[in-house]
Write a protein that holds these residues in place. Structure first.
Motif, PDB file in Angstrom:
ATOM      1  N   SER A 172       0.822  -1.220   0.000  1.00 52.05           N
ATOM      2  CA  SER A 172       0.000   0.000   0.000  1.00 52.05           C
ATOM      3  C   SER A 172       0.851   1.263   0.000  1.00 52.05           C
ATOM      4  CB  SER A 172      -0.933   0.006   1.217  1.00 52.05           C
ATOM      5  OG  SER A 172      -0.212   0.231   2.427  1.00 52.05           O
ATOM      6  N   LEU A 173       2.086   1.157   0.509  1.00 51.55           N
ATOM      7  CA  LEU A 173       3.008   2.292   0.508  1.00 51.55           C
ATOM      8  C   LEU A 173       3.723   2.458  -0.826  1.00 51.55           C
ATOM      9  CD1 LEU A 173       4.684   1.915   4.024  1.00 51.55           C
ATOM     10  CD2 LEU A 173       3.069   3.691   3.318  1.00 51.55           C
ATOM     11  N   GLY A 174       3.575   1.466  -1.694  1.00 52.16           N
ATOM     12  CA  GLY A 174       4.219   1.545  -2.994  1.00 52.16           C
ATOM     13  C   GLY A 174       5.499   0.745  -3.105  1.00 52.16           C
ATOM     14  N   VAL A 175       5.793  -0.099  -2.093  1.00 53.22           N
ATOM     15  CA  VAL A 175       6.980  -0.951  -2.155  1.00 53.22           C
ATOM     16  C   VAL A 175       6.728  -2.088  -3.142  1.00 53.22           C
ATOM     17  CG1 VAL A 175       8.560  -2.404  -0.834  1.00 53.22           C
ATOM     18  CG2 VAL A 175       7.512  -0.405   0.246  1.00 53.22           C
ATOM     19  N   ALA A 176       7.713  -2.392  -3.971  1.00 50.78           N
ATOM     20  CA  ALA A 176       7.621  -3.542  -4.874  1.00 50.78           C
ATOM     21  C   ALA A 176       7.926  -4.800  -4.081  1.00 50.78           C
ATOM     22  CB  ALA A 176       8.586  -3.377  -6.039  1.00 50.78           C
ATOM     23  N   VAL A 177       6.890  -5.516  -3.687  1.00 54.71           N
ATOM     24  CA  VAL A 177       7.040  -6.675  -2.793  1.00 54.71           C
ATOM     25  C   VAL A 177       6.879  -7.980  -3.569  1.00 54.71           C
ATOM     26  CG1 VAL A 177       6.110  -7.875  -0.776  1.00 54.71           C
ATOM     27  CG2 VAL A 177       6.178  -5.382  -0.804  1.00 54.71           C
ATOM     28  N   GLN A 178       7.829  -8.869  -3.377  1.00 58.26           N
ATOM     29  CA  GLN A 178       7.668 -10.265  -3.784  1.00 58.26           C
ATOM     30  C   GLN A 178       7.381 -11.061  -2.523  1.00 58.26           C
ATOM     31  OE1 GLN A 178      10.630 -12.028  -6.387  1.00 58.26           O
ATOM     32  NE2 GLN A 178      11.232 -10.026  -7.167  1.00 58.26           N
TER      33      GLN A 178
END
Length: 211
Positions: A172-178
């Protein structure tokens, strides 16, 4: 306070093409994760394993990043500042910029990885069997390092819901999460190391050295 660090140089004997920092969990120490370095099969990389600054209450050899029982915030500000200062000065020691440095951690070390790493221009973050401290910072999405979160669905120490919450909040913060779950407990199995290796190579390919 200062950090005691185990350093493993590239087995190639050459200058490291990247650096991987790994933070141990509550009650463990730097040696626990250092034993895993050969299994990542990254001979061109330098590995750094810092010991947490605080003694563990129940283990002579164990260390802690902060109090996990009585006052859960005691020690956290000190460890956060200590890690931030150490990482910020790492390039002068290794010759490798933060843009080619991976910060990783297991359990409480995973929480510290997310806590400190989101505020630094690192190549990537890896949180293994960890969780997320309350997030107060706001950044543009492009400023966050790409992040790998791995957790066991049978983890009885840090329930998998903690990883799911971290994934959702960071996304939701815009981090590219795998995000990846494994049929395991509170541990690191070979499949996790294989996934971590792939993630390292992926994010490092995005930050190849300038000619």
């Amino acid at each position: 306070m200062s950090l005691q660090v185990i350093s493993i140089l590239p087995t190639t004997g050459q200058t490291p093409t990247g650096v991987i920092v790994a933070l141990h969990g509550w009650g463990a120490n730097a040696e626990d994760l250092a034993d895993l370095a050969p299994f990542l099969n990254l001979p061109d990389y330098q590995f750094l394993f810092p010991n947490a600054p605080f003694p563990h209450p129940y283990s002579r050899e164990g260390r802690a990043w902060y109090d996990f029982e009585q006052n859960k915030s005691e020690g956290l500000p000190q460890s956060r500042q200590l890690l931030t200062d150490w990482l910020s000065g790492l390039e002068s020691e290794t010759g490798v910029p933060l843009s080619r440095t991976i910060l990783s951690g297991f359990s409480q070390g995973g929480a510290m990885t997310l806590d400190v790493g989101l505020n630094l221009p690192l190549a990537g973050l890896v949180c293994l069997s960890g969780y997320l401290h309350p997030v107060t910072q706001e950044k543009k999405a492009s400023a966050f390092p790409p992040t790998l979160i791995v957790h066991g669905i049978r983890d009885s120490v840090v329930p998998v819901i903690a990883a799911e919450n971290a994934r959702d909040i960071l996304t939701s913060l815009g981090v590219a999460v795998q995000y990846q779950e494994f049929n395991m407990g509170h541990e690191v199995i070979p499949a996790v190391l294989n996934l971590m290796r792939s993630f390292v190579l992926q994010v490092m390919s995005l930050e190849s050295p300038k000619a």
